[in-house]
Design an enzyme around this catalytic site. Structure first.
Site, mmCIF file in Angstrom:
data_model
loop_
_atom_site.group_PDB
_atom_site.id
_atom_site.type_symbol
_atom_site.label_atom_id
_atom_site.label_comp_id
_atom_site.label_asym_id
_atom_site.label_seq_id
_atom_site.Cartn_x
_atom_site.Cartn_y
_atom_site.Cartn_z
ATOM 1 N N ASP A 164 0.859 -1.182 0.000
ATOM 2 C CA ASP A 164 0.000 0.000 0.000
ATOM 3 C C ASP A 164 0.887 1.221 0.000
ATOM 4 O O ASP A 164 1.935 1.228 0.646
ATOM 5 C CB ASP A 164 -0.817 0.041 1.295
ATOM 6 C CG ASP A 164 -1.880 -1.034 1.309
ATOM 7 O OD1 ASP A 164 -2.561 -1.166 0.290
ATOM 8 O OD2 ASP A 164 -2.016 -1.718 2.333
ATOM 9 N N ASP A 189 24.934 -32.173 17.259
ATOM 10 C CA ASP A 189 23.663 -31.490 17.400
ATOM 11 C C ASP A 189 23.802 -30.045 17.874
ATOM 12 O O ASP A 189 23.388 -29.115 17.194
ATOM 13 C CB ASP A 189 22.771 -32.325 18.315
ATOM 14 C CG ASP A 189 21.310 -32.019 18.096
ATOM 15 O OD1 ASP A 189 21.029 -30.925 17.581
ATOM 16 O OD2 ASP A 189 20.466 -32.847 18.438
#
Ligand code: ADP
Ligand code: MG
Length: 847
Positions: free
Chosen positions: A318, A675
């Site tokens: 917009d 990990d």
């Protein structure tokens, strides 16, 4: 009835009521118990393998090994549980931030609270754009219209009236003096006394479970779970092969020993092969990414959007408020009859007395500066309101001052002029003036009035009026300062910026030029759009970047056209009618400040500061997050290769099971390192310098492309060669000293792992640079030093005998360090040649 009559509840009353009625939710949030979570973790295949391995150790009569294994198991459960808990907490915080809110009267003052904290007895205020959060009696209504289609299926909005003004005693089930949860305020305002909440509401009774739509797995999550499954299948096949080979390798052992050893080597291989880090990487990276975005004023409502963001290729925004500052000011006043005073006064009377629209606010300020006070403007009685709609693009008020009745109307000049009676000459003059003002980038508003003799003569609709044109107002709303730079960034990044506005084309085009938008002179207006076929529109959107005089319904067609051209579209919207387009866009962006509740609910992303720059920043972050996920997946793939190959090759080479490079213990140990390394270090990697200079990623691209896969495999194989080769050489030298050979191999893998994370932080930047970028990051240091310290502990403390390792001498340690460095850092040379090639291409282009 005046507002003094409403007192609302006190905090104590609220507390009591909350205890009695609970939260205003359709379904109570389910909480996963801790036990449930742990159960979840230990039913994963990786876990079952670990347990099998530990059990075998106990059966083998090596309880010590079994115990160490179990300690590692607990460690891994710990890490996973903490990670899951943190992710849950992050996601919950995000959900809370984007939870719907409502204005209520409590302790005698107006407060904004989360809708879920409403209780029966609360006084709540609703207005246009609000989704009614609970059932309640209408105490006061001013032009309150509500769309109840979600409940009744009735498309037409219902006009609500206050309880005392409600004359209909009919047995209608749906009452006119009552509001229902889940319905939508399309116009006006109202004060509601909450009656029923949560599942007691009509909406709750239907049992529509919209609010708690389950979090579907993201496309990436689906992709990786497929990948994990594939790896698991391969692992299962190799498990059997390795088991059989091992069995035949040790014919001199007893049968049970042979069996156990073969299962053990199979289990080791399977553990080494399953990339169980993949799903963890995704949830951690996406939720942490969303969290980081929230801190930068961009609230992600749906997790998959974080992935999609990086692929956005068209950004529809917009104009007003997003590209411009939404700080309107009256710049020019032009009166047709040289009567600026009347023009200004009628303009003011055409505004809402309690104006919240920045344009109306600036108009009233302008009046006050000219000495026309609010008393003069709004002193009379407001006898009728012609409401503004996006289709009409004009509005009006009818004021009565004694016997004097005046219609004051204002709106887009095109529309106002159609209801003005003007001479041809005056019309020409006005039109010329309109064009002149628009070219300066001003929003032009026409103002007209009409005198009415009797109240009964007031027309029903504004379009039935015959106005006298007072003149024109030119309002400036300058573009935000940063927008020019942002447009440049987007253009470089291959993201097209498309401006959508209700303003007229000339104004829009002028603003587009001011901010250096490409093709700023090409415009499609709402009227043209209406006449275009979908195919035509699809062709036109390939080059047009400005859409003017559009209504929200057009946005839907614009999004569709872009999507059909294969673009990934982000679209902003703030109004009630923007919701469908926001839902349809790949990324619907709602405004946190000026947006309606409904648009926020339909959006994937809420922009807390309504700022265009934030959107660009968010796209950049989306790219970074995706990049990091890709890097992490590649890294995990690479690091698993030396581990898996070692377990695979040993039985084939006929190595005695007790002399293996990696016993199950060591595989678990490595998993324990991998990990955290990838999810902590790679998640934190800052964006690469050229991240906004690349074209948007192809949305259909697989996370593990052939290119990444090839790179990972080559890197992994080289690391395998280095670690296994060294181990094998040491073992052949002295076959009785397996612990030393193993210590060499393991040290090489661990050191290579630390280097690999830094090398793979970037495809083009050298490891040193990536490392330097995070040099102030304590967490990264902790992880890197943690690994080194861990290595020292397992090599040089009594723990080494438990882990079947021998301490390395200094020269052995240096040898291991050199080998691991060579096995990983060779990739830096690839980067050098890549960069040289890029450089020469660049200088060739710039010649
Ligand atoms: P944008 O998409 O740029 O926010 P709007 O849809 O708000 O534009 O407005 C479109 C047009 O409607 C404006 O250019 C103006 O002509 C007219 N308009 C908007 N708000 C009002 C108002 N409060 N009173 C009269 N006219 C208005
Ligand atoms: Mg607007």
């Amino acid at each position: 009835m005046t507002e003094q009559h409403f007192q609302g509840l006190t905090s104590q009353e609220v507390k009591k009521l909350q205890e009695k009625f609970g939260k205003n939710e359709l379904v109570a949030e389910k909480k996963e118990s801790f036990l449930h979570k742990v159960l979840h973790v230990i039913t994963e295949p990786m876990f079952l393998l670990l347990i099998v391995a530990a059990t075998i150790y106990f059966i083998l009569g090596e309880p010590r090994d079994g115990a160490i294994m179990l300690i590692f198991v607990v460690g891994i459960i710990g890490i996973e549980t903490i990670q899951e808990w943190k992710t849950d907490k992050t996601l919950k915080a995000l959900k809370d931030l984007s939870a719907p809110q409502i204005k209520v009267l409590r302790d005698d003052c107006e407060k904004i609270i989360n809708s879920c904290d409403l209780v029966p007895g609360d006084i709540m205020f609703i207005s246009e754009g609000v989704k009614v959060p609970a059932d309640g009696v209408v105490m006061k209504a001013s032009t309150l219209a509500i769309d109840e289609s979600s409940l009744t299926g009735e498309a037409e909005a219902v006009w609500k009236v206050s309880k005392e003004n409600c004359d209909s005693n009919d047995a209608d089930y749906w009452r006119k003096d009552y509001c229902y949860a889940g319905t939508l305020v399309t116009q006006g305002t109202g004060i509601i006394l909450v009656d029923k909440i949560g599942s007691a509401t009509e909406y709750g009774k239907i049992g529509q479970d919209v609010i708690s739509a389950p979090d579907n797995p993201t496309p990436l999550q689906k992709q990786t779970s497929k990948l994990v499954k594939l790896c698991a299948i391969i692992a299962a096949v190799l498990f059997i092969i390795v088991g059989i080979v091992t069995y035949f390798n040790i014919p001199d052992h007893a049968f049970t020993d042979r069996l156990i050893e073969s299962i053990l080597s199979g289990v080791t291989l399977a553990m080494a092969m399953i990339p169980e880090e993949f799903p963890v990487i995704l949830t951690v990276f996406l939720s942490m990414g969303a969290w980081r975005l929230a801190k930068k004023h961009s609230l992600v409502r749906k997790l998959p959007s974080v992935e999609t963001l990086g692929a956005v290729s068209v950004l529809c925004v917009d104009k007003t408020g997003t590209i411009t500052m939404n700080k309107m000011s009256v710049r020019e006043v032009w009166s047709l009859k040289n009567d600026t005073n009347t023009l200004t006064k009628i303009m003011g009377m055409g505004c809402k007395p309690d104006a919240y629209d920045p344009m109306e606010k600036s108009m009233i300020t302008f009046c006050e500066e000219g000495g026309i006070t609010r008393d003069i403007l709004f002193g009379g009685e407001l006898v009728k309101e012609y409401a503004f709609t996006d289709e009409l693009k004009m509005m009006g008020h009818v004021w009565q001052n004694h016997s004097d009745i005046t219609v004051a109307a204002k709106g887009s000049p095109e529309r106002i002029l159609t209801i003005c009676s003007l001479t041809d000459n005056d019309r020409k003059i006005a039109e010329k003036k309109i064009l002149e003002m628009s070219k300066e980038g001003l929003r032009v508003i026409a103002v007209g009035q009409m005198k009415i003799s009797e109240e009964s003569n007031i027309p029903d609709k504004l379009t039935e009026c015959s106005l006298e044109l007072c003149g024109l107002i030119g309002l400036a709303d300058p573009p935000r300062e940063s927008v020019k730079e942002d447009i440049k960034t987007c253009t470089k990044a291959g993201v097209r910026v498309v401006m959508i506005t209700g303003d007229n084309g000339v104004t829009a085009s002028s603003i587009a030029r001011q901010i250096n938008m490409p093709n700023s002179d090409k415009i499609i207006t709402g009227d043209e759009l209406n006449k275009m076929s979908d195919e035509e529109l699809r062709e036109r959107v390939k080059e047009v970047n400005v859409f003017s005089r559009v209504v929200p319904e057009h946005k839907m067609r614009i999004v569709k056209a872009f999507k059909e051209n294969g673009e990934i579209v982000a679209m902003t919207g703030d109004g009630v009618n923007d919701a469908p387009a926001l839902k349809h866009a790949d990324i619907g962006i709602a405004m946190g400040k000026r947006g309606s509740e409904v648009s926020r609910e339909a959006a994937d992303l809420i922009l807390l500061d309504d700022n265009f720059s934030t959107i660009v920043e968010t796209i950049r972050d989306g790219r970074r997050i995706y990049d990091n996920i890709r890097k992490a997946i590649g890294y995990v793939f690479t690091i698993h290769i030396p581990i898996a190959f070692a377990s695979l090759l040993a039985p084939i080479l006929g190595i005695n099971p007790s002399s293996l490079l990696l016993l199950p213990l060591h595989v678990v140990l490595l998993e324990l390192v991998i990990d955290p390394t990838c999810s902590i270090v790679l998640e934190r990697q800052p964006a690469e310098d050229d991240i906004m200079e690349r074209a948007p990623r192809n949305a259909n691209e697989k996370i593990l492309t052939t290119k990444t896969l090839t790179k990972s495999i080559i890197q992994g194989v080289v690391m395998f060669g280095a670690s296994f080769g060294t181990y094998y050489a040491f073992l052949n030298n002295n076959s009785t000293n397996a612990p030393l050979a193993r210590a060499m191999g393991l040290t090489i893998i661990l050191l290579a792992n630390v280097l690999l994370v830094n090398v793979n932080s970037s495809d083009s930047d050298y490891a040193i640079k990536s490392f330097a970028k995070l040099k102030k990051d304590k967490v990264m240091w902790t992880v890197n030093f943690g690994t080194l310290a861990g290595l020292a502990v397992i090599l040089y403390t009594p723990l080494n005998s438990f882990l079947k390792l021998a301490p390395l001498s200094l020269s052995q340690l240096i040898l291991a360090a050199v080998i691991s460095a060579v096995s990983v850092l060779w990739y830096e040379l690839v980067k050098v040649t890549k960069n040289i090639r890029k450089q020469s291409k660049y200088s060739y282009l710039s010649q």
